[in-house]
Design an enzyme around this catalytic site. Sequence first.
Site, mmCIF file in Angstrom:
data_model
loop_
_atom_site.group_PDB
_atom_site.id
_atom_site.type_symbol
_atom_site.label_atom_id
_atom_site.label_comp_id
_atom_site.label_asym_id
_atom_site.label_seq_id
_atom_site.Cartn_x
_atom_site.Cartn_y
_atom_site.Cartn_z
ATOM 1 N N ASN A 9 0.779 -1.075 -0.181
ATOM 2 C CA ASN A 9 -0.057 -0.041 -0.154
ATOM 3 C C ASN A 9 1.147 1.172 -0.105
ATOM 4 O O ASN A 9 1.453 1.477 0.960
ATOM 5 C CB ASN A 9 -0.905 0.124 1.259
ATOM 6 N N TRP A 10 0.855 1.794 -1.223
ATOM 7 C CA TRP A 10 1.831 2.800 -1.220
ATOM 8 C C TRP A 10 1.064 4.269 -0.530
ATOM 9 O O TRP A 10 1.894 5.020 -0.288
ATOM 10 C CB TRP A 10 2.041 3.349 -2.839
ATOM 11 N N LYS A 11 0.042 4.059 -0.147
ATOM 12 C CA LYS A 11 -0.488 5.344 0.444
ATOM 13 C C LYS A 11 -0.323 6.587 -0.432
ATOM 14 O O LYS A 11 -0.157 6.628 -1.796
ATOM 15 C CB LYS A 11 -0.037 5.586 2.046
ATOM 16 N N HIS A 94 -9.310 1.271 5.489
ATOM 17 C CA HIS A 94 -7.953 1.357 6.028
ATOM 18 C C HIS A 94 -8.113 2.417 7.207
ATOM 19 O O HIS A 94 -8.852 3.307 7.337
ATOM 20 C CB HIS A 94 -7.066 2.054 5.021
ATOM 21 N N GLU A 96 -6.389 4.586 8.199
ATOM 22 C CA GLU A 96 -6.236 6.255 7.976
ATOM 23 C C GLU A 96 -7.465 6.870 7.228
ATOM 24 O O GLU A 96 -8.002 8.016 7.760
ATOM 25 C CB GLU A 96 -5.058 6.277 6.924
ATOM 26 N N GLU A 166 -4.506 -4.929 11.021
ATOM 27 C CA GLU A 166 -3.717 -4.124 11.088
ATOM 28 C C GLU A 166 -4.022 -3.148 12.317
ATOM 29 O O GLU A 166 -4.650 -2.451 12.729
ATOM 30 C CB GLU A 166 -3.644 -2.779 10.038
ATOM 31 N N GLY A 172 3.153 2.151 10.751
ATOM 32 C CA GLY A 172 4.108 3.327 10.568
ATOM 33 C C GLY A 172 4.952 3.625 11.594
ATOM 34 O O GLY A 172 5.895 4.690 11.380
ATOM 35 N N SER A 212 4.171 -2.215 9.909
ATOM 36 C CA SER A 212 5.666 -2.168 10.208
ATOM 37 C C SER A 212 6.071 -3.768 9.810
ATOM 38 O O SER A 212 7.043 -4.117 10.407
ATOM 39 C CB SER A 212 6.114 -1.773 11.650
ATOM 40 N N GLY A 233 2.975 -0.930 4.179
ATOM 41 C CA GLY A 233 3.198 0.340 3.970
ATOM 42 C C GLY A 233 4.518 0.747 3.357
ATOM 43 O O GLY A 233 4.877 0.392 2.481
ATOM 44 N N GLY A 234 5.437 1.246 4.459
ATOM 45 C CA GLY A 234 6.419 1.795 4.030
ATOM 46 C C GLY A 234 7.597 0.859 3.285
ATOM 47 O O GLY A 234 8.358 1.332 2.384
#
Length: 251
Positions: A9-11, A94, A96, A166, A172, A212, A233-234
């Site tokens: 997930n590049w966000k 998600h 966020e 999650e 993150g 993470s 993500g990251g």
Amino acid sequence: MRKVIIAGNWKMNKTLAEASDFMDAVIPKAPGGNTEAIVCAPFVHLPALVEKAKGSNVKVAAQNMHFEESGAYTGEVSPTMLTDIGVTHVVIGHSERREYYAETDESVNQKTKAAFAHGLTPIVCVGETLEQREANETMDVVGGQVKKALAGLSDEQVTQTIIAYEPIWAIGTGKTASSEDANEVCAKTRKVIAEITSGDIADQVVIQYGGSVKPANIDELLSQSDIDGALVGGASLEPESFVQLVEAGTK
Ligand SMILES: O=C[C@H](O)COP(=O)(O)O
């Protein structure tokens, strides 16, 4: 061999050029087989990435969508628009989006139903806050989110739904849930799905862990009984790291 799904997930990251370079680097190395690789990209990059991914082992997902097919919803993107350009998956709910864009269990359910109505596979995100975990409310929260997200779906649709567990405090932050803790919630989530459908159906549902995840911890996470993949993500932003995560699924 069980099916493993690794979704990056590049966000809100990457220009179109960066996104294209990523695909050029990853596509030749995506292993296929039992492991599915999905790139969840910003809307504006989706047509180009779908084109690049044609005939490869990489699938392309949106990070959100509206549940209506069309209408006066300025700034929104519909499921019809996603299928029209060849997108196959969509991330729904998600944390966020729940936190910053007022996504609710009800809208998650509407979007999940809309995804199936349009031939999209939903990746439904659930997870507890640190406060909820410390108050021993994790399964009340996660189980409740799962039940509400899947309400009204057919057994076949539940089978095809990807659940991404999650814990919000692990996203993150560099704090990963221990693989045992993550597995415990994923196993209990599977039980919740079994209660509303059947054990057979629950066993087929892909449950990912997210928070993470990186090449250094993916093997241990995937070695757990009830973790069938990861929403990353990251560590999904760099091609080398994403390829390592996907390769871990083949072990
Ligand atoms: O969708 C991905 C998750 O929010 C996890 O993000 P992270 O891997 O950067 O912790």
